[in-house]
Structures are given as C-alpha cells and as structure tokens.
Design an enzyme around this catalytic site. Structure first.
Site, PDB file in Angstrom:
ATOM      1  N   CYS A 122       7.360  30.053   9.489  1.00 38.04           N
ATOM      2  CA  CYS A 122       8.971  29.009  10.201  1.00 38.04           C
ATOM      3  C   CYS A 122       8.562  29.118  12.002  1.00 38.04           C
ATOM      4  O   CYS A 122       7.931  30.093  12.101  1.00 38.04           O
ATOM      5  CB  CYS A 122      10.004  30.779   9.867  1.00 38.04           C
ATOM      6  SG  CYS A 122      11.225  30.279  11.195  1.00 38.04           S
ATOM      7  N   CYS A 145      12.022  34.409  16.258  1.00 35.41           N
ATOM      8  CA  CYS A 145      13.356  36.440  15.575  1.00 35.41           C
ATOM      9  C   CYS A 145      11.983  37.575  15.967  1.00 35.41           C
ATOM     10  O   CYS A 145      11.030  37.453  15.190  1.00 35.41           O
ATOM     11  CB  CYS A 145      13.776  35.841  14.855  1.00 35.41           C
ATOM     12  SG  CYS A 145      14.606  34.194  14.767  1.00 35.41           S
ATOM     13  N   CYS A 186      11.588  39.758  12.466  1.00 36.55           N
ATOM     14  CA  CYS A 186      11.089  38.619  11.532  1.00 36.55           C
ATOM     15  C   CYS A 186       9.410  38.958  11.385  1.00 36.55           C
ATOM     16  O   CYS A 186       8.806  38.848  12.211  1.00 36.55           O
ATOM     17  CB  CYS A 186      11.845  37.287  11.637  1.00 36.55           C
ATOM     18  SG  CYS A 186      12.037  36.621   9.872  1.00 36.55           S
ATOM     19  N   CYS A 211      21.705  35.773  -4.567  1.00 33.26           N
ATOM     20  CA  CYS A 211      21.378  34.573  -2.672  1.00 33.26           C
ATOM     21  C   CYS A 211      20.245  34.352  -2.771  1.00 33.26           C
ATOM     22  O   CYS A 211      18.773  35.200  -3.238  1.00 33.26           O
ATOM     23  CB  CYS A 211      21.153  36.294  -1.734  1.00 33.26           C
ATOM     24  SG  CYS A 211      22.872  37.003  -1.927  1.00 33.26           S
ATOM     25  N   CYS A 246      25.344  32.636  -3.120  1.00 39.12           N
ATOM     26  CA  CYS A 246      24.945  32.215  -1.353  1.00 39.12           C
ATOM     27  C   CYS A 246      24.013  31.989  -0.828  1.00 39.12           C
ATOM     28  O   CYS A 246      22.215  32.385  -1.558  1.00 39.12           O
ATOM     29  CB  CYS A 246      25.391  33.620  -1.010  1.00 39.12           C
ATOM     30  SG  CYS A 246      25.510  34.176   0.926  1.00 39.12           S
ATOM     31  N   CYS A 285      29.542  34.543   5.236  1.00 40.85           N
ATOM     32  CA  CYS A 285      28.611  35.890   5.358  1.00 40.85           C
ATOM     33  C   CYS A 285      27.409  35.929   6.327  1.00 40.85           C
ATOM     34  O   CYS A 285      26.717  35.054   6.565  1.00 40.85           O
ATOM     35  CB  CYS A 285      28.198  35.653   4.181  1.00 40.85           C
ATOM     36  SG  CYS A 285      26.619  36.791   4.329  1.00 40.85           S
ATOM     37  N   ARG A 294      28.482  45.246   3.391  1.00 41.46           N
ATOM     38  CA  ARG A 294      27.142  45.361   2.735  1.00 41.46           C
ATOM     39  C   ARG A 294      26.585  46.305   3.460  1.00 41.46           C
ATOM     40  O   ARG A 294      26.056  45.196   4.037  1.00 41.46           O
ATOM     41  CB  ARG A 294      27.027  43.992   1.807  1.00 41.46           C
ATOM     42  CG  ARG A 294      25.543  43.985   1.318  1.00 41.46           C
ATOM     43  CD  ARG A 294      25.297  42.699   0.199  1.00 41.46           C
ATOM     44  NE  ARG A 294      25.473  41.431   1.336  1.00 41.46           N
ATOM     45  CZ  ARG A 294      25.802  40.867   1.391  1.00 41.46           C
ATOM     46  NH1 ARG A 294      27.015  40.878   1.172  1.00 41.46           N
ATOM     47  NH2 ARG A 294      25.364  39.585   2.264  1.00 41.46           N
TER      48      ARG A 294
END
Length: 352
Positions: free
Chosen positions: A73, A77, A80, A117, A149, A209, A279
């Site tokens: 990636c 962030c 992460c 997901c 999702c 979401c 959740r």
C-alpha cells in the site's frame, strides 16, 4: 438504612429514558459518558443496554472478513501494518483470484455470518480490480444468502456504480478519527477524501459502513467529534475498532487503552446512534480481554473471523460468549442457536 438511588445511577437511566423517547445527545453529554467514573460503569452499561434492547433485542449479527489484497500500500496510515513504511511482518499479495474469494464466501456462510466483507489494501482500486470484485460478487449472490460489504479504498463514481450494480450492499470506509486529528495519523490522503468516497457510495445506492479506531492518541473530544460526524452521515453500520499496536508500524508504542474505556466508548456510540448497527471490530480481543462479553450490552454486531493481518478469537469462543449471554445469532433475519457447533475456519490466517 437509606435506599436512595445514587445520583450517578439516576443520571444514566434518565439519559436512556430520553434517548428512548427520541432525544439526541449533545457533545457535552457524550463527553460525560467518556469521562464517567469506573464506579459508574455497570450502571452506564445497564442504561445503554435498555437502548440496545429496544432496537435489537438479544440479537447479534456476525460479519466475516476476507483480506483480498494484503500489503503493498502507498498510503502512510500510522495504525496500519500494510502501510507504506511499515516494517510489520505480514503476508503481501495482489488481489486474490475468484476461487479464493468464493472460498471466503463459503467460509462466511458456514460461519453463520450474515455479511461477507471483502477488504483490499491500497489507496484505491483500479478499474480492473473493481470489475474483478464485481464479477465475483455476482457469483456469490447467486450461490449464497449473504450481504456483501466491500472496503477497497477511495472510489470514484463509476467504480461505485459498478459495485452497486453487482449487488454490493455496503461500502465500508472508516473515518478512523476526527477531522482535526486526521493529519496526525495519515498524510497521503485527507479526511475529505474519505468523505467523498462515502458520498459516491451513497449516491450509487449502497449503504454506508463507517467507524473509527479508538486509542491512537486522540483526545476524548476527537472521539466525540467522530461519533457525531457519523450521525450526520447517517451510517447504517458503525465498526468500532480499538487500536491493536502492531510492531513495525509508526504507532507500535501506543498502548493507552483499558477495557473500561473501551466499554464507555461503545456506550457512547449506542447512545448517540440508538438504532444503528454498532459492531465491535478490530482489537476487541486485545483491549477488552476478559470483558469482551460486556461489550455486547452496547453493541449488536461483531466479527467472527480473523482481521486483516491479526488473528481473531476462535469462532467457538465467540459462539460460547454469545450463548452465555443468552443472546441469539441472527443469520439473514433468522435466529440461530448460538450454541451451534462452530465451523472449521482453517486457512484464515490473514487479518486486519
């Protein structure tokens, strides 16, 4: 001996009465929840459960996550393990093929999860990746009674439309923290970029979401601000993550959470979002520890799987926890005995 109810008890029960009557909490009241004494926690949970019970009874919705593309990636962030600059020891691979994604759907169905997901690392998907996911989703929908999702990063209008046409029910794109604190955890895209993706997802006809990560060094005010931003967005599902500090990430040394603070955060979200699915997401095992079950007095949903690059609790333990509470797993709108033997989840080593 006096039997007068302590002021703290009447305060939270009174607040629950107001919420049940349609009242919307103020930011000041949200901060009161987060700042409340640990001595008030049981009463706060009892009041919060009254709100949860009105809208969801004893139901628990289960989600199953598949890490469809890991690492590699370009974003930075700080939380992460898949981010640019992360030295975390994680699997790294391109987008999984159709067979692997269909295997994930089968595992989700066997795990009695109502929602599957599909998550991919990266700033955003290529059009080719979107078409691949859309094609797989169409096949999943023809074989399983699962809600889908997708969490694929930043989306444009055309990509959102294609996913919606394929049958994707929801797009997950977390705000992660407040607008004010966002540039402290990420510099390669903005808070507004995230809002823009949520906007195109909604315009394409998909539900939203979106949630946050608690414990990244933010203030209590930041948590409240993110909570109220989500109310403005009218999200259908809110995953509340608790930072699992992973070695090799820029936040590896951050460890400021305790189970009581996590429970207060869940109470805040239920009181601000009384009828929204809340959740308990990543980091619950690490941060709630022996108090995990108490989180379901506020939340009504949880993952039954590993996360992206971290392991989750065994499915058997999740089922036992739900059963011990006297709660019921809901699969596609139908009750399931939470004591049902958990399926074998072999091969699920990816986590988030």
């Amino acid at each position: 001996m006096s039997t007068q109810v302590p002021a703290s008890s009447s305060r939270w029960q009174s607040l629950a009465d107001q919420v049940l009557s349609g009242y919307q909490l103020t930011r000041e009241e949200g901060l009161e929840i987060l700042n409340s004494s640990d001595d008030e926690l049981l009463e706060l949970l009892a009041a919060t459960y009254r709100v949860r019970q009105k809208y969801f009874g004893k139901q628990v919705q289960l989600y199953y996550l598949k890490n469809a593309k890991s690492g590699l990636c370009p974003e930075d962030c700080g939380y992460c393990s898949q981010a640019r600059g992360s030295k975390a020891d994680i699997p790294k691979y391109r987008m999984l093929n159709e067979e692997k994604l269909l295997e994930g759907a089968k595992a989700a169905d066997e795990a009695k999860a109502g929602t599957y997901c599909i998550v991919a690392s990266g700033r955003g998907p290529t059009d080719k990746e979107v078409e691949h996911v859309a094609s797989v989703v169409e096949k999943i929908k023809s074989e399983y009674d699962l809600r889908i999702c997708c969490c694929l990063g930043l989306l444009n209008e055309e990509q959102a439309q294609r996913l919606s046409q394929a049958g994707v029910n929801r797009i997950n794109h977390n705000l992660n923290t407040s607008r004010e604190y966002y540039d402290k955890i990420c510099s390669t895209h903005t808070y507004q970029d995230r809002l823009n993706t949520l906007k195109v997802a909604r315009e394409a006809g998909m539900e939203l979401c979106s949630g946050l990560i608690v414990g990244m060094g933010e203030t209590l005010e930041d948590i409240v601000d993110a909570t109220f931003e989500l109310r403005t967005l009218e999200t259908k599902s809110i995953p509340v993550n608790f930072l699992n500090s992973i070695e090799g990430t820029s936040l590896e040394a951050v460890d400021e959470l305790d189970p009581r603070h996590c429970l207060k955060a869940l109470c805040l979200f239920r009181m601000v979002h009384p009828s929204t699915e809340i959740r308990i997401a990543g980091g619950r095992e690490v941060n709630l520890r022996s108090m995990q079950a108490m989180g379901l007095y506020a939340a009504n949903s949880m993952f039954v799987s590993d996360y992206l690059t971290t392991k989750g609790q065994a499915a058997e333990a999740d089922y036992e926890m739900i059963s011990d509470l006297g709660f019921e797993v809901i699969v596609s709108g139908h009750e399931m005995d939470a004591s049902t033997e958990a399926p074998e989840l072999a091969g699920q080593t990816e986590s988030c």
